[in-house]
Design an enzyme around this catalytic site. Structure first.
Site, mmCIF file in Angstrom:
data_model
loop_
_atom_site.group_PDB
_atom_site.id
_atom_site.type_symbol
_atom_site.label_atom_id
_atom_site.label_comp_id
_atom_site.label_asym_id
_atom_site.label_seq_id
_atom_site.Cartn_x
_atom_site.Cartn_y
_atom_site.Cartn_z
ATOM 1 N N GLN A 92 0.765 -1.191 -0.033
ATOM 2 C CA GLN A 92 -0.040 0.135 0.110
ATOM 3 C C GLN A 92 0.849 1.092 0.062
ATOM 4 O OE1 GLN A 92 -3.166 0.458 -0.382
ATOM 5 N NE2 GLN A 92 -3.793 -1.717 -0.361
ATOM 6 N N SER B 228 3.192 -4.145 -5.111
ATOM 7 C CA SER B 228 2.561 -4.905 -6.314
ATOM 8 C C SER B 228 2.291 -3.465 -7.171
ATOM 9 C CB SER B 228 1.210 -5.445 -5.611
ATOM 10 O OG SER B 228 0.462 -5.834 -6.582
ATOM 11 N N HIS C 32 0.057 -2.540 -9.572
ATOM 12 C CA HIS C 32 -1.269 -2.147 -10.069
ATOM 13 C C HIS C 32 -1.717 -1.040 -8.969
ATOM 14 C CE1 HIS C 32 -4.032 -4.768 -7.234
ATOM 15 N NE2 HIS C 32 -2.899 -5.563 -7.166
ATOM 16 N N CYS D 21 -10.388 -7.684 -0.854
ATOM 17 C CA CYS D 21 -10.388 -9.022 -1.007
ATOM 18 C C CYS D 21 -11.273 -9.589 0.154
ATOM 19 C CB CYS D 21 -9.006 -9.485 -0.523
ATOM 20 S SG CYS D 21 -7.709 -8.396 -1.230
HETATM 21 N N1 PLP Z 1 -0.633 -6.860 0.920
HETATM 22 C C1 PLP Z 1 -1.477 -5.667 1.100
HETATM 23 C C2 PLP Z 1 -1.090 -4.808 2.257
HETATM 24 C C3 PLP Z 1 -2.747 -5.491 0.108
HETATM 25 O O1 PLP Z 1 -3.309 -4.418 0.241
HETATM 26 C C4 PLP Z 1 -2.606 -6.343 -1.231
HETATM 27 C C5 PLP Z 1 -3.768 -6.212 -2.003
HETATM 28 O O2 PLP Z 1 -4.773 -5.420 -1.763
HETATM 29 C C6 PLP Z 1 -1.946 -7.289 -1.211
HETATM 30 C C7 PLP Z 1 -0.878 -7.560 -0.484
HETATM 31 C C8 PLP Z 1 -1.837 -8.531 -2.228
HETATM 32 O O3 PLP Z 1 -1.471 -7.905 -3.662
HETATM 33 P P1 PLP Z 1 -1.902 -8.450 -4.850
HETATM 34 O O4 PLP Z 1 -3.438 -8.508 -4.950
HETATM 35 O O5 PLP Z 1 -1.216 -7.268 -6.022
HETATM 36 O O6 PLP Z 1 -1.430 -9.652 -5.213
#
Ligand code: PLP
Length: 387
Positions: free
Chosen positions: A180, A200, A202, A326
């Protein structure tokens, strides 16, 4: 079609047109395998090389400490499973926090099933981890501490530098989930003092399906994806060249624009927080007011369901979320909101608005105008709300 006001940037961001532009050749005529020794392959390999340097520059690491992955989830899985495996002769104890993303929590639960012990450190009512709690939880069996840089739901920024120091003094591997924060606030691996870090693309205007793990030189971590010799024999699979090129460009743009975006977003964030607090009774801001991501707004509204709020906002042209992307879709209240001490029924009434570089004052005004009416209507229908 009416304009959509997108305020779910913690879930994902739109691809920056400048990022798409540099990706296009690698989605079309520059289709070579980055491992190929003919010119088409060498072109792709060179593009991956440039992207690695761009990302290393953003993180203040060296390029050979960067490993491209499929995203934040893979990077977290790899770091936790890989470090535990590589360090198992030194112990079987992991320390993490109660408010980690599922990518970390589910991996920790998996490790528990495989003979590791996990301590989940609680947080205070603002979602802050106390480094002293981590220090006290360390035993002679502790091999890994994993803590997020900032929380994806409530935006609280954790004291990772202090935690890093505690771990470094004791030679314990420190993993940071910076999904984040990367591209939005300073993420300097040297200053944080972490051994590994997940990010990440995106989440900062790069393409989906690509991310990276930073692994400090000298830190041990078993390979996760087995197969070919890509990524210095550490992470097999043919390079996602276009994605990696996009991640590189997104890193370069983030570094260039970070200060300006930070200042602009924080003004809009604070204006909207103030207006919501002034116009809607019985609401509460979740997360720390000061140690907070520049784009995060998270409220609970007494007596209403977050899901209904999202649907009404959608009808008004606003994309928002309740809990993390999620977890929405599940009826369980967010583990983060429960961890900061909210009751189940309170945690159900949460709204997360996360701003991005393209949000304007007009967007803020639209939400400020629509939200009080929507909350009112839902409360009128709610058997849970008594004025
Ligand atoms: N860690 C955090 C703090 C996240 O907010 C997210 C996704 O929302 C992830 C890990 C996972 O990332 P990705 O969905 O790109 O695999």
């Amino acid at each position: 079609m009416n304009k959509i006001v997108y305020m779910d940037h913690a879930a994902t961001t739109a691809l920056d047109p400048k990022v798409l532009e540099v990706m296009m050749p690698y989605l079309t005529y520059e289709y070579g395998n980055a491992g190929g020794i003919y010119s088409l392959g060498r072109n792709a390999g060179e593009a991956v090389h440039v992207a690695r340097a761009q990302l290393a520059n953003l993180l203040n690491s060296t390029p050979d400490e960067i490993y491209f992955t499929s995203g934040g989830t893979e990077s977290d899985n790899w770091a936790i499973k890989g470090v535990c495996d590589a360090r198992k002769k030194y112990g079987n104890h992991i320390i993490t926090t109660a408010i980690e993303h599922h990518a970390v929590l589910e991996t920790c639960k998996y490790m528990e099933k495989h003979g590791y012990e996990v301590t989940y450190i609680p947080v205070d009512e603002n979602g802050l981890v106390n480094p002293k709690d981590i220090e006290q939880a360390i035993t002679d069996k502790t091999i890994l501490v994993t803590c997020m840089h900032a929380n994806n739901e409530i935006g609280t920024i954790e004291p990772v530098e202090e935690i890093g120091k505690i771990c470094n003094d004791r030679h314990i591997h420190f993993h940071v989930d910076a999904v984040q924060t990367t591209g939005h606030i300073e993420v300097d691996v040297e200053r944080i003092g972490c051994n590994s870090l997940a990010l990440s693309s995106h989440k900062f205007y790069g393409p989906k399906g690509v991310g990276a793990m930073y692994l400090k030189k000298g830190s041990v971590c078993t390979n996760f994806m087995l197969g070919g010799g890509q990524e210095n024999n550490r992470r097999a699979s043919t390079h996602n060249v276009a994605g990696i090129v996009g991640l590189g460009k997104a890193s370069e743009l983030a570094l260039l624009n970070m200060n300006e975006e930070y200042n602009q977003t924080i003004i809009l964030r604070d204006k909207l927080i103030k207006t919501i607090e002034e116009t809607i009774p019985d609401c509460k801001l979740n997360g720390d007011r000061v140690k907070r991501l520049p784009n995060n707004i998270n409220f609970i509204f007494k007596g209403i369901e977050g899901e209904s709020l999202i649907l009404f906002l959608d009808m008004a042209g606003v994309c928002a979320s309740s809990g993390s992307a999620c977890t929405s879709g599940s009826l369980d209240p967010s583990h983060v909101l429960l961890a900061i001490g909210l009751k189940h029924e309170e945690a159900h009434g949460s709204l997360r608005l996360t701003l991005g570089k393209d949000n304007t004052e007009e967007d803020i005004n639209l939400v400020a105008e629509k939200l009080p009416g929507i909350v009112n209507r839902l409360r009128e229908m709610s058997p849970l709300y008594n004025k």
